[in-house]
Write an enzyme that holds these catalytic residues in place. Structure first.
Site, PDB file in Angstrom:
ATOM      1  N   PHE A 104       0.816  -1.212   0.000  1.00  0.00           N
ATOM      2  CA  PHE A 104       0.000   0.000   0.000  1.00  0.00           C
ATOM      3  C   PHE A 104       0.851   1.264   0.000  1.00  0.00           C
ATOM      4  O   PHE A 104       0.312   2.361  -0.018  1.00  0.00           O
ATOM      5  CB  PHE A 104      -0.970  -0.005   1.191  1.00  0.00           C
ATOM      6  CG  PHE A 104      -0.317  -0.339   2.505  1.00  0.00           C
ATOM      7  CD1 PHE A 104       0.140   0.658   3.344  1.00  0.00           C
ATOM      8  CD2 PHE A 104      -0.165  -1.659   2.886  1.00  0.00           C
ATOM      9  CE1 PHE A 104       0.751   0.342   4.551  1.00  0.00           C
ATOM     10  CE2 PHE A 104       0.438  -1.987   4.093  1.00  0.00           C
ATOM     11  CZ  PHE A 104       0.898  -0.980   4.928  1.00  0.00           C
ATOM     12  N   TYR A 105       2.169   1.156  -0.017  1.00  0.00           N
ATOM     13  CA  TYR A 105       3.047   2.313  -0.149  1.00  0.00           C
ATOM     14  C   TYR A 105       3.015   2.745  -1.610  1.00  0.00           C
ATOM     15  O   TYR A 105       3.565   2.079  -2.479  1.00  0.00           O
ATOM     16  CB  TYR A 105       4.479   1.994   0.237  1.00  0.00           C
ATOM     17  CG  TYR A 105       4.737   1.636   1.683  1.00  0.00           C
ATOM     18  CD1 TYR A 105       3.746   1.699   2.656  1.00  0.00           C
ATOM     19  CD2 TYR A 105       5.991   1.226   2.081  1.00  0.00           C
ATOM     20  CE1 TYR A 105       4.005   1.372   3.973  1.00  0.00           C
ATOM     21  CE2 TYR A 105       6.265   0.901   3.400  1.00  0.00           C
ATOM     22  CZ  TYR A 105       5.270   0.980   4.336  1.00  0.00           C
ATOM     23  OH  TYR A 105       5.541   0.654   5.643  1.00  0.00           O
ATOM     24  N   GLY A 106       2.326   3.851  -1.859  1.00  0.00           N
ATOM     25  CA  GLY A 106       2.205   4.332  -3.230  1.00  0.00           C
ATOM     26  C   GLY A 106       1.404   3.389  -4.104  1.00  0.00           C
ATOM     27  O   GLY A 106       1.660   3.292  -5.304  1.00  0.00           O
ATOM     28  N   LYS A 116       4.612  -5.660   3.525  1.00  0.00           N
ATOM     29  CA  LYS A 116       3.399  -5.687   4.341  1.00  0.00           C
ATOM     30  C   LYS A 116       2.171  -5.671   3.442  1.00  0.00           C
ATOM     31  O   LYS A 116       2.209  -5.138   2.345  1.00  0.00           O
ATOM     32  CB  LYS A 116       3.381  -4.471   5.272  1.00  0.00           C
ATOM     33  CG  LYS A 116       4.437  -4.533   6.354  1.00  0.00           C
ATOM     34  CD  LYS A 116       4.478  -3.282   7.189  1.00  0.00           C
ATOM     35  CE  LYS A 116       5.297  -2.162   6.632  1.00  0.00           C
ATOM     36  NZ  LYS A 116       6.690  -2.462   6.339  1.00  0.00           N
TER      37      LYS A 116
END
Length: 169
Positions: free
Chosen positions: A35-37, A61
């Site tokens: 979900f990072y970017g 993650k």
């Protein structure tokens, strides 16, 4: 996380050069999240580190998805299986060294989520399971299903709840 625009504009060439400099300086653990970017961070790590896969430990993650209202937990077995496949593609690898459930989904018993992650271990897609931001009780329930190898939690001068919550005996 900050290499793919989470905190503002970034230069992808500079980000890749920084990752390679870190590797050349002896850094071996690279930790990201799907979900990072919206996957961009995993793509950056995949493009940059795939040629060096034998020298790195990849941790990522999952368990969070973006909705119109913001981030929401996503811990159903089906969501976790699909997320793993997507992470493997973006990271350009056949296995994740450490796969974290970033948030516990209150709609899914932790035992079901960890059971799905344990299936990924059995399939060889994941080597170790980790949890983020969990209570000691949740950690015990999860560990009863499959060994939990790592825990990430916020710990700073301002946030010390882990000292109270975790039993160190």
């Amino acid at each position: 996380m900050s290499m793919t625009g989470i905190y503002g504009p970034t230069d992808p060439h500079e980000a890749a050069a920084t990752l390679l400099e870190a590797l050349d300086s002896g850094v071996t653990l690279f930790d990201t999240g799907d979900f990072y970017g919206d996957g961009a961070n995993e793509e950056l790590l995949g493009r940059t580190l795939a040629p060096h896969r034998d020298r790195v430990v990849l941790a990522t993650k999952t368990g969070v998805r973006r909705t119109a209202e913001g981030l929401a937990p996503a811990g159903s077995p089906n969501e976790l299986r699909h997320a793993c496949e997507a992470s493997l593609r973006r990271l350009r690898t056949d296995h994740l060294d450490l796969y974290y459930l970033a948030r516990i989904d209150p709609a899914v018993p932790v035992e079901e989520s960890v059971g799905a992650l344990a299936d990924l271990v059995a399939q060889g897609k994941v080597c170790h399971i980790g949890l983020s931001e969990v209570s000691a009780a949740t950690l015990r329930c999860a560990h009863a299903i499959h060994p939990i190898s790592a825990v990430q939690t916020e710990y700073s001068l301002w946030e010390r709840h882990v000292e109270i919550d975790m039993d160190t005996t």
